[in-house]
Design an enzyme around this catalytic site. Structure first.
Site, PDB file in Angstrom:
ATOM      1  N   ASP A  29      40.715  49.911  37.341  1.00 12.59           N
ATOM      2  CA  ASP A  29      41.558  49.905  38.540  1.00 12.59           C
ATOM      3  C   ASP A  29      40.649  49.983  39.773  1.00 12.59           C
ATOM      4  OD1 ASP A  29      44.783  50.889  39.109  1.00 12.59           O
ATOM      5  OD2 ASP A  29      43.331  51.011  40.746  1.00 12.59           O
ATOM      6  N   ILE A  30      40.974  49.194  40.780  1.00  6.72           N
ATOM      7  CA  ILE A  30      40.146  49.122  41.986  1.00  6.72           C
ATOM      8  C   ILE A  30      40.207  50.423  42.802  1.00  6.72           C
ATOM      9  CG2 ILE A  30      41.879  48.142  43.570  1.00  6.72           C
ATOM     10  CD1 ILE A  30      38.471  46.627  43.302  1.00  6.72           C
ATOM     11  N   GLU A  88      53.733  48.188  42.499  1.00  8.99           N
ATOM     12  CA  GLU A  88      52.878  47.484  43.456  1.00  8.99           C
ATOM     13  C   GLU A  88      52.579  46.052  43.013  1.00  8.99           C
ATOM     14  OE1 GLU A  88      49.305  49.789  44.425  1.00  8.99           O
ATOM     15  OE2 GLU A  88      48.295  47.885  44.809  1.00  8.99           O
ATOM     16  N   HIS A  93      51.510  46.254  33.508  1.00  4.75           N
ATOM     17  CA  HIS A  93      50.208  46.873  33.251  1.00  4.75           C
ATOM     18  C   HIS A  93      50.373  48.323  32.846  1.00  4.75           C
ATOM     19  CE1 HIS A  93      51.131  47.064  37.567  1.00  4.75           C
ATOM     20  NE2 HIS A  93      50.533  48.246  37.589  1.00  4.75           N
ATOM     21  N   HIS A  95      48.417  51.906  32.825  1.00  4.88           N
ATOM     22  CA  HIS A  95      47.295  52.676  33.367  1.00  4.88           C
ATOM     23  C   HIS A  95      46.772  53.589  32.251  1.00  4.88           C
ATOM     24  CE1 HIS A  95      48.187  52.075  37.799  1.00  4.88           C
ATOM     25  NE2 HIS A  95      49.388  51.815  37.297  1.00  4.88           N
TER      26      HIS A  95
HETATM   27  P1  5GP Z   1      51.409  49.933  40.196  1.00  2.00           P
HETATM   28  O1  5GP Z   1      51.903  48.505  40.263  1.00  2.00           O
HETATM   29  O2  5GP Z   1      51.304  50.408  38.772  1.00  2.00           O
HETATM   30  O3  5GP Z   1      52.225  50.838  41.053  1.00  2.00           O
HETATM   31  O4  5GP Z   1      49.944  49.959  40.795  1.00  2.00           O
HETATM   32  C1  5GP Z   1      49.085  48.853  40.700  1.00  2.00           C
HETATM   33  C2  5GP Z   1      47.672  49.310  40.425  1.00  2.00           C
HETATM   34  O5  5GP Z   1      46.838  48.165  40.436  1.00  2.00           O
HETATM   35  C3  5GP Z   1      47.108  50.295  41.456  1.00  2.00           C
HETATM   36  O6  5GP Z   1      46.580  51.422  40.794  1.00  2.00           O
HETATM   37  C4  5GP Z   1      46.033  49.483  42.179  1.00  2.00           C
HETATM   38  O7  5GP Z   1      44.932  50.262  42.564  1.00  2.00           O
HETATM   39  C5  5GP Z   1      45.669  48.427  41.166  1.00  2.00           C
HETATM   40  N1  5GP Z   1      45.254  47.173  41.775  1.00  2.00           N
HETATM   41  C6  5GP Z   1      45.943  46.490  42.735  1.00  2.00           C
HETATM   42  N2  5GP Z   1      45.282  45.365  43.063  1.00  2.00           N
HETATM   43  C7  5GP Z   1      44.155  45.342  42.309  1.00  2.00           C
HETATM   44  C8  5GP Z   1      43.068  44.418  42.205  1.00  2.00           C
HETATM   45  O8  5GP Z   1      42.991  43.396  42.879  1.00  2.00           O
HETATM   46  N3  5GP Z   1      42.084  44.736  41.312  1.00  2.00           N
HETATM   47  C9  5GP Z   1      42.136  45.847  40.536  1.00  2.00           C
HETATM   48  N4  5GP Z   1      41.114  46.055  39.682  1.00  2.00           N
HETATM   49  N5  5GP Z   1      43.149  46.730  40.600  1.00  2.00           N
HETATM   50  C10 5GP Z   1      44.148  46.489  41.483  1.00  2.00           C
END
Ligand code: 5GP
Length: 131
Positions: A29-30, A88, A93, A95
Site C-alpha cells: 500500500d502506498i 477509495e 482489495h 488489506h
Molecule cells: P480503500 O479503498 O480500501 O478504502 O483504500 C484504498 C487503499 O489503496 C488505501 O490504503 C490507499 O493507500 C491505497 N492506494 C490508493 N492508491 C494507490 C496506488 O496508486 N498505489 C498503491 N500502492 N496503493 C494505493
C-alpha cells in the site's frame, strides 16, 4: 476506464510488487498504516469484494494467506490482520497488515512516513519469503 489497480497490474503505474499469479496481484500500500501493509487484488476488475464469485474469492483468500505467511516471516508481528473496505478504490482489495496491537489497524489516523528505499527493501524481503 481501467482502475488504478488494473493500471498497476499492467505496469503503467509503478508499485512495490510482492507477488503475482495468473489471477491475483499483491503490492505494498502506498500509504501504509503499518510496516509491510500489503494489498491483494484480483486481476479481474470487480469493484465490490462480495460480488466476486465464490471459487475466485476462495482462491483470493488462499493467495492472501500465502502473502500473510511471507509477511509473518520477515516483519515482527503478532498476527497479520485483514481488512476490506474499498471506499477509495473501486477495485476489490484485501488489506494485509502485520500488527502488534489492535490500534495498528487504525485507518482513520495519520499514515506512516516511509522512504522509497525502505518500501523497496520491505517489498524485496516479503517477495523473497513468498512461497
Ligand atoms: P480503500 O479503498 O480500501 O478504502 O483504500 C484504498 C487503499 O489503496 C488505501 O490504503 C490507499 O493507500 C491505497 N492506494 C490508493 N492508491 C494507490 C496506488 O496508486 N498505489 C498503491 N500502492 N496503493 C494505493
Amino acid at each position: 476506464m481501467a482502475s488504478i489497480f488494473s493500471r498497476i497490474v499492467a505496469g503503467e503505474i509503478p508499485s512495490y510488487k510482492i507477488a503475482e499469479d495468473e489471477e491475483f496481484f499483491a503490492f505494498l500500500d502506498i500509504n501504509p498504516v503499518a510496516k509491510g501493509h500489503t494489498l491483494v487484488i484480483p486481476k479481474k476488475e470487480i469493484d465490490y469484494i462480495f460480488d466476486i464469485e465464490d471459487p475466485l474469492l476462495g482462491r483470493m483468500m488462499a493467495f492472501a494467506k500465502r502473502v500473510a505467511r511471507a509477511q509473518e516471516e520477515v516483519i515482527p508481528c503478532k498476527r497479520v490482520g485483514l481488512a476490506v473496505m474499498g471506499l477509495e478504490v473501486p477495485h476489490a482489495h484485501i488489506h494485509l497488515i502485520p500488527i502488534q496491537k489492535e490500534s495498528d489497524m487504525y485507518f482513520g489516523g495519520s499514515k506512516m512516513v516511509t522512504s522509497q528505499e525502505e518500501l523497496a527493501e520491505i517489498a524485496a524481503k516479503i517477495r523473497e519469503a513468498f512461497k
